[in-house]
Design a protein around this motif. Structure first.
Motif, PDB file in Angstrom:
ATOM      1  N   PHE A 137      35.146  33.287  43.662  1.00 47.96           N
ATOM      2  CA  PHE A 137      34.582  34.586  43.347  1.00 47.96           C
ATOM      3  C   PHE A 137      34.927  35.523  44.496  1.00 47.96           C
ATOM      4  O   PHE A 137      34.635  35.212  45.660  1.00 47.96           O
ATOM      5  CB  PHE A 137      33.067  34.499  43.182  1.00 47.96           C
ATOM      6  CG  PHE A 137      32.390  35.828  42.959  1.00 47.96           C
ATOM      7  CD1 PHE A 137      32.427  36.440  41.716  1.00 47.96           C
ATOM      8  CD2 PHE A 137      31.725  36.480  43.990  1.00 47.96           C
ATOM      9  CE1 PHE A 137      31.810  37.666  41.497  1.00 47.96           C
ATOM     10  CE2 PHE A 137      31.095  37.702  43.788  1.00 47.96           C
ATOM     11  CZ  PHE A 137      31.142  38.289  42.528  1.00 47.96           C
ATOM     12  N   ALA A 138      35.585  36.637  44.185  1.00 47.06           N
ATOM     13  CA  ALA A 138      35.949  37.608  45.220  1.00 47.06           C
ATOM     14  C   ALA A 138      35.571  38.995  44.735  1.00 47.06           C
ATOM     15  O   ALA A 138      35.597  39.282  43.535  1.00 47.06           O
ATOM     16  CB  ALA A 138      37.441  37.539  45.525  1.00 47.06           C
ATOM     17  N   ALA A 139      35.243  39.879  45.663  1.00 46.64           N
ATOM     18  CA  ALA A 139      34.797  41.220  45.281  1.00 46.64           C
ATOM     19  C   ALA A 139      35.179  42.228  46.343  1.00 46.64           C
ATOM     20  O   ALA A 139      35.376  41.890  47.519  1.00 46.64           O
ATOM     21  CB  ALA A 139      33.290  41.243  45.053  1.00 46.64           C
ATOM     22  N   ARG A 140      35.236  43.482  45.888  1.00 46.36           N
ATOM     23  CA  ARG A 140      35.569  44.605  46.767  1.00 46.36           C
ATOM     24  C   ARG A 140      34.548  45.708  46.556  1.00 46.36           C
ATOM     25  O   ARG A 140      34.042  45.895  45.449  1.00 46.36           O
ATOM     26  CB  ARG A 140      36.969  45.102  46.428  1.00 46.36           C
ATOM     27  CG  ARG A 140      37.570  46.039  47.439  1.00 46.36           C
ATOM     28  CD  ARG A 140      39.057  46.219  47.215  1.00 46.36           C
ATOM     29  NE  ARG A 140      39.580  47.222  48.124  1.00 46.36           N
ATOM     30  CZ  ARG A 140      40.399  48.206  47.767  1.00 46.36           C
ATOM     31  NH1 ARG A 140      40.798  48.302  46.495  1.00 46.36           N
ATOM     32  NH2 ARG A 140      40.822  49.082  48.647  1.00 46.36           N
ATOM     33  N   ASP A 141      34.222  46.443  47.608  1.00 48.41           N
ATOM     34  CA  ASP A 141      33.168  47.455  47.523  1.00 48.41           C
ATOM     35  C   ASP A 141      33.512  48.569  46.539  1.00 48.41           C
ATOM     36  O   ASP A 141      34.646  48.716  46.093  1.00 48.41           O
ATOM     37  CB  ASP A 141      32.870  48.038  48.913  1.00 48.41           C
ATOM     38  CG  ASP A 141      34.051  48.798  49.499  1.00 48.41           C
ATOM     39  OD1 ASP A 141      34.314  49.922  49.050  1.00 48.41           O
ATOM     40  OD2 ASP A 141      34.712  48.266  50.408  1.00 48.41           O
ATOM     41  N   ARG A 142      32.512  49.373  46.217  1.00 42.30           N
ATOM     42  CA  ARG A 142      32.604  50.340  45.124  1.00 42.30           C
ATOM     43  C   ARG A 142      33.682  51.403  45.318  1.00 42.30           C
ATOM     44  O   ARG A 142      34.259  51.912  44.360  1.00 42.30           O
ATOM     45  CB  ARG A 142      31.246  51.030  44.949  1.00 42.30           C
ATOM     46  CG  ARG A 142      30.115  50.102  44.511  1.00 42.30           C
ATOM     47  CD  ARG A 142      28.785  50.808  44.649  1.00 42.30           C
ATOM     48  NE  ARG A 142      27.661  50.006  44.192  1.00 42.30           N
ATOM     49  CZ  ARG A 142      27.036  49.104  44.947  1.00 42.30           C
ATOM     50  NH1 ARG A 142      27.441  48.880  46.194  1.00 42.30           N
ATOM     51  NH2 ARG A 142      26.002  48.436  44.460  1.00 42.30           N
ATOM     52  N   ALA A 208      39.026  48.856  43.639  1.00 41.54           N
ATOM     53  CA  ALA A 208      37.692  49.170  44.154  1.00 41.54           C
ATOM     54  C   ALA A 208      36.665  49.007  43.047  1.00 41.54           C
ATOM     55  O   ALA A 208      36.916  49.297  41.880  1.00 41.54           O
ATOM     56  CB  ALA A 208      37.664  50.596  44.691  1.00 41.54           C
ATOM     57  N   GLY A 209      35.483  48.502  43.413  1.00 43.19           N
ATOM     58  CA  GLY A 209      34.392  48.373  42.451  1.00 43.19           C
ATOM     59  C   GLY A 209      34.592  47.292  41.422  1.00 43.19           C
ATOM     60  O   GLY A 209      34.015  47.350  40.338  1.00 43.19           O
ATOM     61  N   THR A 210      35.390  46.274  41.745  1.00 38.81           N
ATOM     62  CA  THR A 210      35.614  45.172  40.811  1.00 38.81           C
ATOM     63  C   THR A 210      35.397  43.833  41.514  1.00 38.81           C
ATOM     64  O   THR A 210      35.370  43.739  42.743  1.00 38.81           O
ATOM     65  CB  THR A 210      37.042  45.178  40.225  1.00 38.81           C
ATOM     66  OG1 THR A 210      37.992  44.860  41.251  1.00 38.81           O
ATOM     67  CG2 THR A 210      37.379  46.529  39.621  1.00 38.81           C
ATOM     68  N   PHE A 211      35.253  42.785  40.684  1.00 35.25           N
ATOM     69  CA  PHE A 211      35.230  41.421  41.226  1.00 35.25           C
ATOM     70  C   PHE A 211      36.247  40.573  40.484  1.00 35.25           C
ATOM     71  O   PHE A 211      36.657  40.880  39.366  1.00 35.25           O
ATOM     72  CB  PHE A 211      33.832  40.794  41.176  1.00 35.25           C
ATOM     73  CG  PHE A 211      33.268  40.593  39.790  1.00 35.25           C
ATOM     74  CD1 PHE A 211      33.589  39.470  39.034  1.00 35.25           C
ATOM     75  CD2 PHE A 211      32.381  41.522  39.238  1.00 35.25           C
ATOM     76  CE1 PHE A 211      33.056  39.276  37.768  1.00 35.25           C
ATOM     77  CE2 PHE A 211      31.849  41.344  37.972  1.00 35.25           C
ATOM     78  CZ  PHE A 211      32.190  40.209  37.232  1.00 35.25           C
ATOM     79  N   GLN A 216      40.563  27.060  37.253  1.00 36.07           N
ATOM     80  CA  GLN A 216      41.566  26.372  36.443  1.00 36.07           C
ATOM     81  C   GLN A 216      42.793  27.254  36.226  1.00 36.07           C
ATOM     82  O   GLN A 216      43.329  27.352  35.122  1.00 36.07           O
ATOM     83  CB  GLN A 216      40.954  25.940  35.100  1.00 36.07           C
ATOM     84  CG  GLN A 216      39.826  24.936  35.257  1.00 36.07           C
ATOM     85  CD  GLN A 216      39.230  24.509  33.927  1.00 36.07           C
ATOM     86  OE1 GLN A 216      39.442  25.151  32.887  1.00 36.07           O
ATOM     87  NE2 GLN A 216      38.494  23.401  33.938  1.00 36.07           N
ATOM     88  N   GLN A 217      43.204  27.920  37.306  1.00 36.16           N
ATOM     89  CA  GLN A 217      44.411  28.757  37.343  1.00 36.16           C
ATOM     90  C   GLN A 217      44.330  29.979  36.422  1.00 36.16           C
ATOM     91  O   GLN A 217      45.338  30.618  36.145  1.00 36.16           O
ATOM     92  CB  GLN A 217      45.663  27.931  37.005  1.00 36.16           C
ATOM     93  CG  GLN A 217      45.938  26.823  38.031  1.00 36.16           C
ATOM     94  CD  GLN A 217      47.228  26.085  37.733  1.00 36.16           C
ATOM     95  OE1 GLN A 217      47.387  25.471  36.680  1.00 36.16           O
ATOM     96  NE2 GLN A 217      48.161  26.150  38.664  1.00 36.16           N
ATOM     97  N   GLN A 218      43.128  30.303  35.967  1.00 34.11           N
ATOM     98  CA  GLN A 218      42.927  31.493  35.139  1.00 34.11           C
ATOM     99  C   GLN A 218      42.192  32.559  35.959  1.00 34.11           C
ATOM    100  O   GLN A 218      41.141  32.293  36.541  1.00 34.11           O
ATOM    101  CB  GLN A 218      42.117  31.151  33.889  1.00 34.11           C
ATOM    102  CG  GLN A 218      42.814  30.169  32.961  1.00 34.11           C
ATOM    103  CD  GLN A 218      44.136  30.706  32.436  1.00 34.11           C
ATOM    104  OE1 GLN A 218      44.225  31.840  31.943  1.00 34.11           O
ATOM    105  NE2 GLN A 218      45.185  29.895  32.547  1.00 34.11           N
ATOM    106  N   LEU A 219      42.756  33.759  35.995  1.00 33.59           N
ATOM    107  CA  LEU A 219      42.212  34.839  36.807  1.00 33.59           C
ATOM    108  C   LEU A 219      41.689  35.962  35.913  1.00 33.59           C
ATOM    109  O   LEU A 219      42.380  36.399  34.987  1.00 33.59           O
ATOM    110  CB  LEU A 219      43.301  35.372  37.752  1.00 33.59           C
ATOM    111  CG  LEU A 219      42.914  36.448  38.776  1.00 33.59           C
ATOM    112  CD1 LEU A 219      43.762  36.302  40.029  1.00 33.59           C
ATOM    113  CD2 LEU A 219      43.100  37.849  38.203  1.00 33.59           C
ATOM    114  N   THR A 220      40.481  36.405  36.183  1.00 33.22           N
ATOM    115  CA  THR A 220      39.913  37.555  35.470  1.00 33.22           C
ATOM    116  C   THR A 220      39.377  38.557  36.484  1.00 33.22           C
ATOM    117  O   THR A 220      38.888  38.170  37.558  1.00 33.22           O
ATOM    118  CB  THR A 220      38.769  37.140  34.528  1.00 33.22           C
ATOM    119  OG1 THR A 220      37.731  36.507  35.298  1.00 33.22           O
ATOM    120  CG2 THR A 220      39.264  36.186  33.457  1.00 33.22           C
TER     121      THR A 220
END
Length: 601
Positions: A137-142, A208-211, A216-220
């Motif tokens: 799980f990765a995220a970036r600020d708004r 910006a503003g997303t996570f 299992q090698q699938q990225l969303t």
């Protein structure tokens, strides 16, 4: 504030401590206070970290940090409300071993999962590995204050704070020609239609503003950012009081630090407002000045420093400094930048580090959320033209009285009535005439984009969230972190921004003044000639003068040769005399050649 890196793969040959170290070595400037690595037992996930210690400087707060026998994090940034959030989590039964905000992120993620992002007031880019779920799980600020780049193929996901760490890991470095075309023609440094795109093919940025979730090698990738969608009617006094309350909360939280902090001071209203709210008279302030230049703000800087009783430390950037440091600045920026203003900012942050101040508060963001640029006058007038012509007449008179020279003519009226037609017309503008025909034919896809709405608030939200502000934040992040300095921006407290966007347009522009709400809130707290100054300078060095420096002109000519050799510019451009222009000139072609040529070497 730090540099982060990571690799997720099922091929053991792609994951090693040495490869992670190559990545973090490339980020050493972001974290001069320490480094560490971690690889999980199944040899599928590895994290690297370079530390800039700001809050809880003890070894216990070092990263990668582990939590609950399940989670591991690498994190870059600050969660300013970590104290309040920590108290809430303790009431829910969570225990903490450190005083860091890093541990608070981990506990919040365990408690709220991806909804934790709605609880954070901060600037951040982080990645959490969940060993139990075998998921990232990765995220970036708004707003995009902190960077997060990634590369994915059939064998690996690799991420880092800067692209140079990806290149150090062996990721190919291939210029994105469409991005380059739009930079050389429109001056765009980002693609508002595709916020993942960078100047390098196959290297993406987390918007910006997303996570991001990867399993299992699938990225969303999913957006989480909240924006104001309704207009709230308030009287003037109520709005001023609410603004002051939210801004004071923002500044108070951004003063939390275990190391010395100060401010950037430009002499304008925004940085002066930040300083006035700090209530710490012993703080150092740092400024770039340009004696003799028409837009030098030395007098205003001195005026504010005396008014607030702070010590102001100055640097005087010049053309010779730019000649010596251009390569270094381009190295740290990684992607093209608009003007020599970025170099001036580079020296301010360098000055702060030289004086032992690794944390600065800055006024960036105010112009975008409060309509500070003069271009916003025309948008507001166009809104009034279709809604309230009496108010328009009064605003035009007031602006003229204030010395505002923004034009208002039939083109503006047509744009107000037929915004779609205006957008089409602007998109047809002739491109840079020196672009090679084959390059234009193959890569000449215009990224020109306009706000969806035609009202002032629509434009402000567009520049804040889609096209404009993030570009400036990228410049600031790279310039500051080049010197191991953290920059905090009180105007970008998300609750403050949502409040401002909920207000009608006349709280931003009124009586011929931009940033009306901010000016009213600071009236009586700052000198009147600062609060009600209508001349908009921006942060501007004497670029036109610098570009006449013989060595810099040689650099421009060499850059043009590189661009001609690569089939990007026509050969005729080599015979065209270099045109030194101001930093904010619309057709700053020679500056763009200079930067693009260096990056393509």
């Amino acid at each position: 504030m730090c540099g982060i890196a990571g690799i997720i793969t099922h091929q053991p040959a792609l994951l090693s401590a040495s490869r992670l170290k190559q990545m973090t070595d490339a980020l050493a400037h972001r974290g001069p206070d320490g480094e560490a690595f971690w690889i999980n037992q199944s040899q599928t996930t590895g994290f690297g970290h370079r530390r800039l210690a700001i809050i809880d400087c003890s070894p216990a707060a070092a990263q990668p940090m582990h939590y609950a026998g399940r989670y591991t994090i690498v994190y870059n940034g600050e969660i300013y409300n970590y104290i309040e959030l920590k108290t809430t989590l303790q009431q829910k039964g969570y225990a903490f071993q450190t005083r860091s905000d890093t541990e608070v992120i981990l506990a919040a993620y365990d408690c709220y999962k991806n909804s934790c992002l709605h609880h954070f007031d901060g600037m951040f880019a982080f990645a959490i590995w969940d060993e139990q779920e075998q998921a990232l799980f990765a995220a970036r600020d708004r707003f995009g204050e902190k960077p997060f780049y990634f590369y994915k193929d059939g064998h690996q996901l690799v991420f880092a704070s800067e692209m140079k760490a990806l290149w150090a890991a062996g990721i190919p470095r291939h210029m994105n020609e469409e991005m380059l075309f739009n930079y050389l023609t429109l001056g765009y440094t980002q693609n508002p239609r595709n916020p993942q795109q960078t100047f390098y093919r196959d290297i993406h940025k987390l918007p910006a503003g997303t996570f991001l979730e990867y399993r299992q090698q699938q990225l969303t990738i999913q957006e989480y950012r909240e924006t104001a969608t309704t207009t709230v009617a308030r009287n003037d006094q109520e709005a001023i009081e609410q603004f002051n309350s939210l801004f004071q909360t923002s500044v108070k939280r951004r003063l939390r630090s275990d190391v010395p902090l100060g401010t950037s001071l430009s002499g304008g209203l925004d940085s002066s407002t930040v300083l006035a709210h700090m209530h710490q008279p012993l703080n150092k302030t740092f400024s770039a000045v340009f004696p003799g230049f028409k837009n030098d703000e030395s007098a205003a800087i001195q005026h504010i420093a005396e008014h607030t009783g702070v010590k102001n430390i100055q640097v005087q950037p010049n053309a010779g400094m730019l000649v010596n440091d251009l390569e270094k600045i381009c190295y740290h920026q990684e992607e093209p930048f608009q003007s020599a203003s970025i170099a001036a900012q580079f020296y301010v942050y360098q000055l702060a580090r030289e004086h032992g101040v690794p944390v600065l508060l800055d006024g960036q963001g105010a112009d975008e959320i409060l309509a500070g640029y003069h271009k916003y006058y025309q948008w507001y007038w166009q809104q009034l033209y279709t809604s309230n012509k009496n108010a328009l007449h009064k605003e035009l008179q007031a602006a003229h009285k204030n010395g505002i020279t923004a034009t208002w003519g039939w083109q503006n009226k047509m744009a107000a009535i037929f915004p779609g037609l205006a957008a089409w017309y602007l998109k047809q503008r002739p491109a840079n005439p020196h672009i090679a025909q084959d390059f234009k034919q193959n890569h000449g896809k215009s990224f020109y984009h306009r706000p969806r709405g035609n009202h002032l608030n629509s434009v402000l939200q567009y520049n804040t969230y889609e096209n404009g502000l993030e570009e400036l934040l990228r410049y600031a992040d790279r310039n500051a972190m080049a010197h191991g300095v953290e920059v905090r921006l009180p105007f970008l407290y998300h609750e403050l921004v949502q409040f401002i966007f909920s207000l009608p347009a006349h709280f931003k522009i009124r009586d011929g003044y931009t940033k009306w709400l901010l000016r009213k809130s600071m009236s009586g707290r700052l000198p009147g000639n600062i609060v009600w100054q209508t001349r908009k300078i921006g942060f501007e060095p004497p670029q036109q003068q610098w570009m006449q420096h013989p060595e810099l002109q040689d650099y421009v000519q060499e850059a043009k040769k590189v661009l001609v050799q690569k089939g990007i510019l026509k050969k005729a451009v080599l015979q065209k005399k270099i045109q030194p222009l101001d930093a904010h000139a619309a057709e700053n072609y020679d500056w763009r050649y200079l930067v693009a040529g260096w990056l393509l070497r």
